[in-house]
Motif scaffolding. Structure first.
Motif, mmCIF file in Angstrom:
data_model
loop_
_atom_site.group_PDB
_atom_site.id
_atom_site.type_symbol
_atom_site.label_atom_id
_atom_site.label_comp_id
_atom_site.label_asym_id
_atom_site.label_seq_id
_atom_site.Cartn_x
_atom_site.Cartn_y
_atom_site.Cartn_z
ATOM 1 N N GLU A 303 28.995 29.620 48.982
ATOM 2 C CA GLU A 303 27.798 29.555 49.812
ATOM 3 C C GLU A 303 27.524 30.902 50.481
ATOM 4 O O GLU A 303 26.367 31.360 50.547
ATOM 5 C CB GLU A 303 27.985 28.458 50.859
ATOM 6 N N ILE A 312 19.839 31.586 49.823
ATOM 7 C CA ILE A 312 19.699 30.527 50.825
ATOM 8 C C ILE A 312 19.380 31.160 52.174
ATOM 9 O O ILE A 312 19.706 32.322 52.415
ATOM 10 C CB ILE A 312 20.976 29.652 50.952
ATOM 11 N N GLU A 313 18.729 30.387 53.046
ATOM 12 C CA GLU A 313 18.296 30.936 54.332
ATOM 13 C C GLU A 313 19.412 30.981 55.364
ATOM 14 O O GLU A 313 19.446 31.865 56.215
ATOM 15 C CB GLU A 313 17.126 30.107 54.884
ATOM 16 N N HIS A 378 25.011 19.966 54.846
ATOM 17 C CA HIS A 378 24.330 21.273 54.834
ATOM 18 C C HIS A 378 24.824 22.104 53.644
ATOM 19 O O HIS A 378 24.029 22.704 52.907
ATOM 20 C CB HIS A 378 24.611 21.993 56.157
ATOM 21 N N ASN A 381 23.466 20.692 50.355
ATOM 22 C CA ASN A 381 22.037 20.975 50.191
ATOM 23 C C ASN A 381 21.810 22.412 49.741
ATOM 24 O O ASN A 381 20.976 22.678 48.869
ATOM 25 C CB ASN A 381 21.284 20.710 51.492
ATOM 26 N N ASN A 382 22.557 23.347 50.322
ATOM 27 C CA ASN A 382 22.426 24.751 49.931
ATOM 28 C C ASN A 382 22.817 24.944 48.463
ATOM 29 O O ASN A 382 22.158 25.681 47.714
ATOM 30 C CB ASN A 382 23.312 25.638 50.806
ATOM 31 N N ASN A 384 22.882 22.583 46.116
ATOM 32 C CA ASN A 384 21.944 21.842 45.274
ATOM 33 C C ASN A 384 20.664 22.633 45.026
ATOM 34 O O ASN A 384 20.092 22.577 43.928
ATOM 35 C CB ASN A 384 21.615 20.494 45.932
ATOM 36 N N ASP A 385 20.235 23.371 46.037
ATOM 37 C CA ASP A 385 19.032 24.216 45.883
ATOM 38 C C ASP A 385 19.228 25.301 44.838
ATOM 39 O O ASP A 385 18.254 25.910 44.378
ATOM 40 C CB ASP A 385 18.673 24.865 47.225
ATOM 41 N N ASN A 386 20.491 25.541 44.481
ATOM 42 C CA ASN A 386 20.787 26.558 43.468
ATOM 43 C C ASN A 386 21.411 25.953 42.205
ATOM 44 O O ASN A 386 22.103 26.629 41.447
ATOM 45 C CB ASN A 386 21.728 27.614 44.063
ATOM 46 N N ASP A 389 26.130 21.179 41.803
ATOM 47 C CA ASP A 389 26.484 19.863 42.334
ATOM 48 C C ASP A 389 27.823 19.979 43.059
ATOM 49 O O ASP A 389 28.889 19.876 42.461
ATOM 50 C CB ASP A 389 26.584 18.849 41.192
#
Length: 422
Positions: A303, A312-313, A378, A381-382, A384-386, A389
């Motif tokens: 991450e 990611i933000e 959290h 989700n980060n 998964n956005d990329n 899994d």
């Protein structure tokens, strides 16, 4: 799940030993729902039965505060395993088991120095919930006596309490018209006294005599000390092949399987030695919790790289929250050695290396904490956005040591072998 009882599994394994085709089945400490899924997936893939062994601290009745694993009581634990089983279309055999049931087996009961009568009453209440929830195997362990710390509890006391608890459980089971269940007796704890082959056989003979007098069933497993001992995140004991072989031979003489505890972190050679020593089953628990913790920390590093690359933000705070919650839990004390057992929280926080040891040891005790769950979400989700899994990675990470044990323990295809000789 009803047509191959845990007793028949053990009988099948003992019969297969005569053909050198047997294996050592695994009792899995259910450290999380991810751990349950990992175990069921390997069991399904390799065709072997598996046991989920829950201590009273992990899973217990609501009146005792539930357990630290997902807040599960016996019924929600059973429901959770079934839910995972249905989700993955599981087609093998799993067994819900009580690990270290009985008096003083919750930390609070021992710390409160409950009198024997009160402790036995609470232990019996916990067993009733086990029975009503449909557990297949109950470990009867009355050896955690706070009044005998550091001493070997008299063998007659252990036998007397063991027989009383089995008799109670049988009466409660029959009242409810429920199927037969298996019993596991003895303990790996040195204060239980079963550390020599002589004492082990004496225990079996005396217990057999008392049970038969009362028309009670013989146990399915007897726990014996094979030299294993888990501390921190290591196997600090030394597997004693000859002792294990003698204990297994002795147990088999009475139609009972030898059960080994503290089977975590064993090397491949020791694992392979379980087959010729004819150990019927091994319990492994904290190792899988540690594997899950390590999986989260690996994903946290990934991450950070995603963040550095602008993908990611913001990152989760999973490492710091896991660390903080692990240290505050103080459950790491059970697994420490020497003076570290008594270290203050402040001392641990100041020592970076020790802090990292603590998160490795005790991270799994915090998985159900709201702060930890929030950071895991959290993190996922980060990822998964990329296209990653994270949950699948965690489950697969836990599967690795389970698969290693299954392979060394000759478990591939063991369910089919047992069914073929029934």
């Amino acid at each position: 799940m009803k047509n191959l009882s845990i007793k028949n599994v053990v009988k099948g394994l003992l019969d297969l030993q005569d053909k050198d085709e047997s294996g050592t089945i695994i009792g899995i400490g259910p450290m999380s729902k991810n751990c349950v899924q990992a175990a069921l997936e390997v069991s399904k893939e390799k065709d072997f039965p598996i046991m989920f062994i829950a201590s009273r601290n992990q899973v217990d009745a609501e009146e005792f505060g539930g357990g630290y694993v997902n807040g599960w009581n016996q019924f929600t634990f059973v429901d959770a395993v079934k839910e995972v089983s249905d989700k993955i279309a599981y087609d093998n055999y799993y067994y819900m088991c009580r690990d270290h049931g009985g008096p003083w087996q919750r930390d609070k009961e021992r710390n409160d120095h409950l009198e024997p009568e009160k402790a036995m009453t609470l232990g019996k209440k916990s067993y009733i919930a086990d029975i009503e929830a449909g557990f297949s195997l109950l470990m009867i362990d009355p050896t955690k006596d706070p009044f005998e710390v550091g001493k070997v509890i008299p063998l007659e006391t252990v036998i007397e309490r063991t027989v009383e608890l089995i008799e109670f459980c049988e009466e409660e089971r029959k009242k409810r018209n429920l199927p037969e269940i298996g019993y596991e007796v003895g303990t790996e704890e040195t204060n239980g006294g079963l550390t020599s082959t002589e004492t082990y056989e004496k225990f079996i003979l005396r217990l057999k005599e008392e049970l038969e007098t009362r028309n009670l069933p013989l146990p399915t497993f007897i726990v014996g000390q094979t030299g294993t001992l888990t501390r921190k995140t290591e196997q600090v004991g030394e597997f004693n092949f000859n002792n294990a072989k003698e204990l297994a031979k002795m147990a088999k003489r009475y139609g009972v399987g030898l059960k080994e505890h503290n089977g975590d972190y064993l090397d491949d050679i020791s694992l392979l030695e379980h087959i010729p020593s004819k150990i019927t089953a091994t319990n492994v628990a904290p190792q899988y919790g540690t594997e899950e913790t390590r999986a989260y920390l690996k994903l946290a590093k990934l991450e950070s790289r995603l963040f550095d690359n602008g993908l990611i933000e913001s990152t989760s705070n999973i490492y710091n929250v896991l660390l903080d919650e692990s240290i505050k839990s103080e459950r790491w004390r059970k697994w420490m050695v020497g003076d570290q057992v008594e270290m203050t929280i402040e001392d641990v926080i100041k020592d970076k290396n020790l802090s990292n040891e603590v998160i490795d040891i005790a991270g799994h005790y915090t998985f159900n904490n709201e702060k930890v769950k929030k950071e895991i979400d959290h993190l996922y989700n980060n990822l998964n956005d990329n296209g990653i899994d994270g949950n699948r990675f965690v489950i697969d990470h836990i599967k690795r040591p389970i698969r290693d044990y299954a392979e060394c323990y000759n478990l591939t295809g063991i369910t089919t072998k047992i069914k073929n000789i029934q």
